[in-house]
Design a protein around this motif. Sequence first.
Motif, PDB file in Angstrom:
ATOM      1  N   ASN A  38      70.967  12.324 114.140  1.00  0.00           N
ATOM      2  CA  ASN A  38      71.460  11.439 113.079  1.00  0.00           C
ATOM      3  C   ASN A  38      72.276  12.211 112.051  1.00  0.00           C
ATOM      4  N   GLU A  39      71.744  13.391 111.660  1.00  0.00           N
ATOM      5  CA  GLU A  39      72.465  14.209 110.692  1.00  0.00           C
ATOM      6  C   GLU A  39      73.808  14.662 111.261  1.00  0.00           C
ATOM      7  N   SER A  41      75.502  13.143 113.612  1.00  0.00           N
ATOM      8  CA  SER A  41      76.374  11.968 113.691  1.00  0.00           C
ATOM      9  C   SER A  41      76.970  11.640 112.326  1.00  0.00           C
ATOM     10  N   GLU A  42      76.132  11.740 111.274  1.00  0.00           N
ATOM     11  CA  GLU A  42      76.611  11.451 109.926  1.00  0.00           C
ATOM     12  C   GLU A  42      77.669  12.456 109.495  1.00  0.00           C
ATOM     13  N   LYS A  43      77.415  13.742 109.825  1.00  0.00           N
ATOM     14  CA  LYS A  43      78.403  14.768 109.486  1.00  0.00           C
ATOM     15  C   LYS A  43      79.716  14.522 110.226  1.00  0.00           C
ATOM     16  N   ARG A  45      80.746  11.629 111.325  1.00  0.00           N
ATOM     17  CA  ARG A  45      81.360  10.428 110.754  1.00  0.00           C
ATOM     18  C   ARG A  45      82.081  10.745 109.447  1.00  0.00           C
TER      19      ARG A  45
END
Length: 216
Positions: A38-39, A41-43, A45
């Motif tokens: 998730n981290e 993916s967020e980075k 994004r």
Amino acid sequence: MEADAQVTQLEQALIHQAESLAREQRERAESGKARILNEASEKIRLAEEREVMAAKAEAEKQVRHQAQAAETRLAAELDRLRWALTEATLSSVRMAFQELVDDDERYLAVLEQWLAAATLALPAGDLVAEVRPADKPRLVSGWEQIAARVAPGRKLELGVLEQISEGGIRVRLADNRARLDQTFEARESRLADELARVAMERLFASAPDLGTLVHG
């Protein structure tokens, strides 16, 4: 037998404990993996958003620069066209005025019209009407009649212009307190802004009638 049962129970308890620990470790590992994913993916994004925003900002900057350059080119082209149209208009007006000057009947009628307007506009006093040297002989023979029509009761002398002119007439008080210049050059100068406006209008639509420059 009792000892064997106790050993078996202990082994089973240890196995259950090991399984429980393994399950907890697996759950923590999966949770950590999910968090890391998730981290990441967020980075990714956020990085993509920054790249998109940077690309968008650069594109907008390029568009603004291109628009400004286009506006500058358009303004320069409009100035060039306005100058060309103004010159073309003035050339046409000069030709029309020259045709008027060459037509005795029409030209003398226009001069008398301008002279009459000047005598009404100027304050009381003796008047001097100045025309081109070439025009004076055309007016001399009928000057008394013209003066009687346009300036009854006032002294109206016929003189010549000192400067070179395309034609027209300049009327002044004999003491030079006031004058009204209706030579072609003076009328052209007064209408310079109007000619520029007309030239701009002709870039997009038909121009208004310019007959007033010649005929008043």
